[in-house]
Every structure is written in structure tokens, then in C-alpha cells.
Design an enzyme around this catalytic site. Sequence first.
Site, mmCIF file in Angstrom:
data_model
loop_
_atom_site.group_PDB
_atom_site.id
_atom_site.type_symbol
_atom_site.label_atom_id
_atom_site.label_comp_id
_atom_site.label_asym_id
_atom_site.label_seq_id
_atom_site.Cartn_x
_atom_site.Cartn_y
_atom_site.Cartn_z
ATOM 1 N N LYS A 111 0.821 -1.217 0.000
ATOM 2 C CA LYS A 111 0.000 0.000 0.000
ATOM 3 C C LYS A 111 0.855 1.268 0.000
ATOM 4 C CE LYS A 111 -4.413 -1.806 1.655
ATOM 5 N NZ LYS A 111 -5.548 -1.715 2.566
ATOM 6 N N LYS A 197 -4.688 -9.625 -5.618
ATOM 7 C CA LYS A 197 -5.847 -9.904 -4.754
ATOM 8 C C LYS A 197 -7.031 -8.992 -5.091
ATOM 9 C CE LYS A 197 -6.293 -8.099 -0.466
ATOM 10 N NZ LYS A 197 -7.704 -7.802 -0.254
ATOM 11 N N LYS A 200 -11.743 -4.404 -2.052
ATOM 12 C CA LYS A 200 -12.883 -3.479 -2.168
ATOM 13 C C LYS A 200 -12.450 -2.050 -2.400
ATOM 14 C CE LYS A 200 -13.799 -4.028 2.599
ATOM 15 N NZ LYS A 200 -12.533 -3.646 3.247
HETATM 16 P P1 ATP Z 1 -8.983 -2.943 1.450
HETATM 17 O O1 ATP Z 1 -8.657 -2.901 -0.010
HETATM 18 O O2 ATP Z 1 -9.585 -1.663 1.949
HETATM 19 O O3 ATP Z 1 -7.842 -3.423 2.306
HETATM 20 P P2 ATP Z 1 -10.100 -5.597 1.499
HETATM 21 O O4 ATP Z 1 -10.985 -6.051 0.384
HETATM 22 O O5 ATP Z 1 -8.704 -6.092 1.514
HETATM 23 O O6 ATP Z 1 -10.178 -4.021 1.559
HETATM 24 P P3 ATP Z 1 -10.355 -5.894 4.375
HETATM 25 O O7 ATP Z 1 -11.399 -5.127 5.123
HETATM 26 O O8 ATP Z 1 -8.951 -5.408 4.436
HETATM 27 O O9 ATP Z 1 -10.847 -6.010 2.855
HETATM 28 O O10 ATP Z 1 -10.399 -7.402 4.860
HETATM 29 C C1 ATP Z 1 -11.552 -7.994 5.448
HETATM 30 C C2 ATP Z 1 -11.414 -9.497 5.452
HETATM 31 O O11 ATP Z 1 -11.563 -10.006 4.119
HETATM 32 C C3 ATP Z 1 -10.065 -10.012 5.948
HETATM 33 O O12 ATP Z 1 -10.289 -11.188 6.694
HETATM 34 C C4 ATP Z 1 -9.322 -10.337 4.683
HETATM 35 O O13 ATP Z 1 -8.325 -11.322 4.862
HETATM 36 C C5 ATP Z 1 -10.458 -10.845 3.799
HETATM 37 N N1 ATP Z 1 -10.157 -10.644 2.379
HETATM 38 C C6 ATP Z 1 -9.838 -9.459 1.784
HETATM 39 N N2 ATP Z 1 -9.649 -9.636 0.467
HETATM 40 C C7 ATP Z 1 -9.840 -10.964 0.229
HETATM 41 C C8 ATP Z 1 -9.755 -11.771 -0.950
HETATM 42 N N3 ATP Z 1 -9.447 -11.232 -2.127
HETATM 43 N N4 ATP Z 1 -10.003 -13.097 -0.834
HETATM 44 C C9 ATP Z 1 -10.324 -13.652 0.355
HETATM 45 N N5 ATP Z 1 -10.400 -12.944 1.500
HETATM 46 C C10 ATP Z 1 -10.159 -11.620 1.454
HETATM 47 MG MG MG Z 2 -7.374 -5.402 3.045
#
Ligand code: ATP
Ligand code: MG
Length: 333
Positions: A111, A197, A200
Amino acid sequence: MQTIFSGIQPSGIPTIGNYIGAMKQFVALQEDYNSYYCIVDEHAITMPQDRLKLREQIKSLAALYLAIGLDPEKSIIFIQSEVSAHAEAAWIVQCNTSLGELERMTQFKDKSLKNKRAGVSAGLLTYPPLMVADIILYQTDLVPVGDDQKQHLELTRDFVERFNNKYSSGQPILTLPEVKIPEEGGRIMSLQEPTKKMSKSDKNAKSFISMLDEPSIIRKKFKSAVTDSSGIIEYDPINKPGISNLLVIFSAFSGQSIDSLVTMYTGKGYGEFKDELATAVIAVMEPIQQRHAELLKSDELDLILDQGAESARKVANKTLQKMKNAVGLGRKS
Ligand code: ATP
Ligand code: MG
């Protein structure tokens, strides 16, 4: 009964990656564990956020927690910033964590690289200690998360061992947590760059399917998902990351194994496969979306969050006081 803690950042609308990797497990686990599910808004501000949008996303995520089937009679659902012990404990954690440990975290490296290191918030570096605080405050035994959180969980375990060794005399002060990552679907990949990955907060909305995307959008996004030119549906994450990722998603939403999907789609084209995948995802998401819309309109949501914060505060403050005593803060012992 053992305790579970997990959280999602309101940094956007949760994606099907968040659902498969984390949220889907929450619902099943609440039956057998004392469960804490948090909307980690303090984590979200490690990256720039629009204040009104953030507020909206916090409530929307709370409604989604309930819409997927979390039951406030079984799980404590709350907003991180409404329980001040998180920020306080995070400070004690930071002061017992080395800079070197934090600079090694791949999420920070990823990041900060994207945003030029000197310009990113210090909070992006100290995000893992806040996550450690989230977990330890509830004396958590198990943390269900996606694969990308593995390193942060290792940091948490190292911290707990170090803290207990240094400050406990006899009974350990903090519980050593275990991580729980799903065997399949722990890392759902971007639909546009399947070696990255799904996230969101990705700027490109075509790279993810949000849990609140309308059915027609879901169908469109799958249609434009990057695959390859071979036209053969098979599971080979190294050479065919696009179609392999879609197979993992299809399996998670249909309950069918990847092997049986591959057999089912032998000789069929990517177009048909993607369309039926979209149908499977829509079938799960539509009822969740309906319930989500109803909850946002009701008064129920605020009541649940108020009660959740109150219950969480009681437990978190107890651990925080133990931590303060251990390091010698304040006057009480
Ligand atoms: P950001 O981009 O803001 O970091 P994010 O999509 O990575 O958002 P988080 O809120 O950081 O979401 O993570 C919430 C949960 O979802 C965590 O347990 C994380 O490991 C899981 N997670 C995030 N992205 C994935 C993915 N691509 N596949 C499976 N699990 C995920
Ligand atoms: Mg995340």
C-alpha cells in the site's frame, strides 16, 4: 466456550472476496463460539476517506453483517471507534513492537509503494498493532480471516508471547490466538488482474464484484473478467489464473467441488461458464441484498450497534486494565 474476533474495514462495499474469505465463515462459526464481529472504521482511515461516504459505509457494513445471517443474540456486532479501548490498547502494543517488525509487513509495503512512502499516513505502518489490540482485547482464541492477514496474525502471536513473557507472573495476561483461513477461497483474485488480490478499495470497479452490485452488473463484470485464449476450463492457477479464480468463486457459491465443475464444463465455452457462474452468485446475493435494504431503513440497526458496543466495552476494558497494570500505567494496580 472459545472466543472469535474478526473485522472488516468500511473502506468500500465488501466484495465477494471478503464474503468467501471471511464473512461466510462468520455465520457458521457463531453457533459454536463466543463471537465478536467488528466494523473496523479506525483501520479504514489509514487510507484517505471521504467522511460522509465513510459514515454511509460503516452503516452499510453493519447491515450486511446482519443480512448474511449474523444473529445479535449469538454474536456481538459493533463499531471499533465506539469502543475506545481499541485505540488505547493499540498504543501499548505499538510501544512493545519494533519498527523493523512493522516495516516488514507486506501489506504496508504494497500500500505504501502504490502511494509513495513519504506521503502515506503513519497509521498505515501502525495498522497491525491496532489489529493486535482488536484481537487481544477479547482474549480471542480464533481469528477467521483471508490469506492476506496471515502475516498480521503471526505478528499478533509474536506480540502475545512476548508480552506474556515480559509482564506475566504466573497466569498469562493475554490469550494466544490461532488463525483460521479457508482451505479454498482464502485469496480471491481481481477479475481484471488475476495475479492480484481482489480488494474493495481497488480504483477499478470492474476488478471486483461488490456484495451490493445489481444482478445485471454482476453478470457484466463476470463477462468482462480476464481469462486466456485457450478456451479450456481447467484449474491451473499458475498458467491460467483467470479461469482458475472463477472456478474457485463458482465452487464457493454453488457448493460444488472444483473437480466436478471442471467435468461439468468440459467442451463448453467461457461465455456459458461465466453466465452460469453469475447466476450462482446472484442466487446467493439477491436475498442478502433485499434484507440489507430493509435493515438500512429500520431502527433495529442502531439498537443492535449500541448494545454491541456496550457489551464489547465491558470485556475490552477489563483486558485493557490488565495491560495498563502490567506495564505500570496510571495509579491503580
Ligand atoms: P482494502 O482494499 O480496503 O484493504 P479488502 O478487500 O482487503 O479491503 P479488508 O477489510 O482489508 O478487505 O479485509 C476484510 C477481510 O476479508 C479479511 O479477513 C481479509 O483477509 C479478507 N479478504 C480481503 N480480500 C480478500 C480476498 N481477495 N479473498 C479472500 N479474503 C479476502
Ligand atoms: Mg485489506
